[in-house]
Design an enzyme around this catalytic site. Structure first.
Site, PDB file in Angstrom:
ATOM      1  N   HIS A  79       1.690  -9.910  -3.690  1.00 45.88           N
ATOM      2  CA  HIS A  79       0.278  -9.542  -3.813  1.00 45.88           C
ATOM      3  C   HIS A  79      -0.555 -10.624  -4.480  1.00 45.88           C
ATOM      4  CE1 HIS A  79      -3.250  -7.699  -5.764  1.00 45.88           C
ATOM      5  NE2 HIS A  79      -3.284  -6.916  -4.688  1.00 45.88           N
ATOM      6  N   GLU A 129       2.178  -1.233   4.300  1.00 44.64           N
ATOM      7  CA  GLU A 129       1.193  -2.250   3.933  1.00 44.64           C
ATOM      8  C   GLU A 129       1.876  -3.278   3.055  1.00 44.64           C
ATOM      9  OE1 GLU A 129      -1.825  -4.058   1.215  1.00 44.64           O
ATOM     10  OE2 GLU A 129      -0.067  -2.831   0.727  1.00 44.64           O
ATOM     11  N   HIS A 177       2.304   1.755   0.436  1.00 46.14           N
ATOM     12  CA  HIS A 177       1.556   0.649  -0.163  1.00 46.14           C
ATOM     13  C   HIS A 177       2.522  -0.345  -0.802  1.00 46.14           C
ATOM     14  CE1 HIS A 177      -1.303  -0.892  -3.458  1.00 46.14           C
ATOM     15  NE2 HIS A 177      -1.766  -1.355  -2.313  1.00 46.14           N
ATOM     16  N   ARG A 178       2.564  -1.550  -0.245  1.00 45.73           N
ATOM     17  CA  ARG A 178       3.520  -2.560  -0.695  1.00 45.73           C
ATOM     18  C   ARG A 178       4.951  -2.014  -0.613  1.00 45.73           C
ATOM     19  NH1 ARG A 178      -0.052  -4.269  -6.102  1.00 45.73           N
ATOM     20  NH2 ARG A 178      -2.056  -4.117  -5.026  1.00 45.73           N
ATOM     21  N   GLU A 185      -1.832  -7.675   4.909  1.00 43.10           N
ATOM     22  CA  GLU A 185      -3.065  -8.098   4.239  1.00 43.10           C
ATOM     23  C   GLU A 185      -2.971  -9.575   3.896  1.00 43.10           C
ATOM     24  OE1 GLU A 185      -5.767  -7.594   0.233  1.00 43.10           O
ATOM     25  OE2 GLU A 185      -4.292  -6.038   0.686  1.00 43.10           O
ATOM     26  N   ASP A 241       1.310  -7.669   1.359  1.00 45.21           N
ATOM     27  CA  ASP A 241       0.380  -8.760   1.069  1.00 45.21           C
ATOM     28  C   ASP A 241       1.038 -10.108   1.360  1.00 45.21           C
ATOM     29  OD1 ASP A 241      -1.665  -7.001  -0.462  1.00 45.21           O
ATOM     30  OD2 ASP A 241       0.253  -6.576  -1.432  1.00 45.21           O
ATOM     31  N   ASP A 265       1.231   4.577  -2.777  1.00 43.23           N
ATOM     32  CA  ASP A 265       2.398   4.064  -3.495  1.00 43.23           C
ATOM     33  C   ASP A 265       3.568   5.039  -3.386  1.00 43.23           C
ATOM     34  OD1 ASP A 265       0.929   1.857  -4.503  1.00 43.23           O
ATOM     35  OD2 ASP A 265       0.229   3.032  -6.209  1.00 43.23           O
ATOM     36  N   LYS A 276      -4.017 -12.512   1.819  1.00 40.60           N
ATOM     37  CA  LYS A 276      -4.585 -12.635   0.487  1.00 40.60           C
ATOM     38  C   LYS A 276      -5.069 -14.056   0.222  1.00 40.60           C
ATOM     39  CE  LYS A 276      -4.292  -9.735  -2.209  1.00 40.60           C
ATOM     40  NZ  LYS A 276      -5.125  -8.542  -2.528  1.00 40.60           N
TER      41      LYS A 276
END
Length: 267
Positions: free
Chosen positions: A59, A44, A17-18, A122, A46, A252, A124
């Site tokens: 993000h 992943e 995640h990120r 993703e 953003d 994470d 945003k």
């Protein structure tokens, strides 16, 4: 029981995640490098667009939370965004980290030589500014085409018209619908089909046996976010997440889930 769990986890993918954002500043090259080193299947991240039209990986729609800078990303040029330190708030050891561009992340992945790693992008939008700027999908796609990376990404958003628009621009690209409590559709299967999406990405707490059965029955994978507790990941596996190609859990701390997966898949 052990054999049953191995079967259930047979297709389970793990994404950072990120990046590996529990181990390094989120959405930085260091976090993505760490995730690759840990052995993730994907990462992943953003995406926002700067005032001069560059796709950057951050993000929030402002610099304020994750960097020492201030201001809305869409109001700043790339040079102005790059002046912000994206590591110092995580820990002093990461002083000097910068907000990367999407192109820089792709270059990092390509340089790693790991051809398994996919990017989960993703798109945003600022709250109340959904769909703006109107050309964000086209700009993301231009980067993917320039880097020959279209086939190694998925594109998702909480703003469901965005992945639908991406599918129109590039019919072969993989897209997904992000879902939380605030944008929970009355019928997930209907929404996926309306948007021509390839997968459904709910918050982990929204996943039930009924949801898994219905979506898997229609051939639609589930991408669960954000799971940092291996026990919660095991709950999802028990429900059937991991029995269909494309099923994924985002974390994470991807190392924790990779360890869990290895334990489940051990003879």
């Amino acid at each position: 029981m052990a054999g049953d769990m191995r079967k259930k986890a047979g297709f389970l993918a793990v994404q950072g995640h990120r990046g590996a954002s529990g181990r390094a500043p989120e959405n930085t090259l260091t976090a993505f490098r760490k995730a690759i080193e840990l052995g993730v299947d994907g990462m992943e991240m953003d995406l926002q667009v700067t005032r001069d039209g560059v796709v950057v990986v951050i993000h929030d729609d402002t610099l304020d939370r994750t960097t020492d800078g201030r201001g809305r990303v869409t109001d700043l040029t790339l040079d102005e965004v790059k002046q912000a330190d994206a590591g110092i708030k995580f820990a002093p050891a990461f002083h000097g980290e910068r907000v990367p561009t999407l192109s820089e992340v792709i270059t990092l992945v390509q340089a790693s030589g790991d051809e398994r790693v996919r990017l989960n992008l993703e798109i945003k939008f600022g709250e109340g500014r959904e769909g703006q700027p109107e050309d964000v999908e086209a700009r993301v796609l231009a980067v993917l085409r320039e880097t020959s990376f279209v086939d190694r990404v998925t594109v998702q958003s909480f703003h469901h018209p965005s992945p639908a628009k991406m599918k129109t621009l590039e019919p072969g690209i993989t897209t997904g619908l992000l879902v939380g409590q605030r944008n929970l559709p009355p019928d997930p299967l209907v929404r996926v089909r309306e948007c021509r999406a390839d997968y459904y990405a709910p918050a982990a707490g929204l996943i039930t046996a009924e949801l898994v059965s219905r979506l898997h029955g229609a051939g639609i994978p589930l991408v669960a976010w954000t799971v940092n507790d291996p026990d919660e990941a095991r709950r999802l596996v028990e429900l059937g997440v991991g029995t269909l190609p494309g099923d994924t859990i985002i974390s994470d701390y991807p190392d924790r889930l990779l360890d869990m997966r290895r334990a489940l898949q051990a003879p």
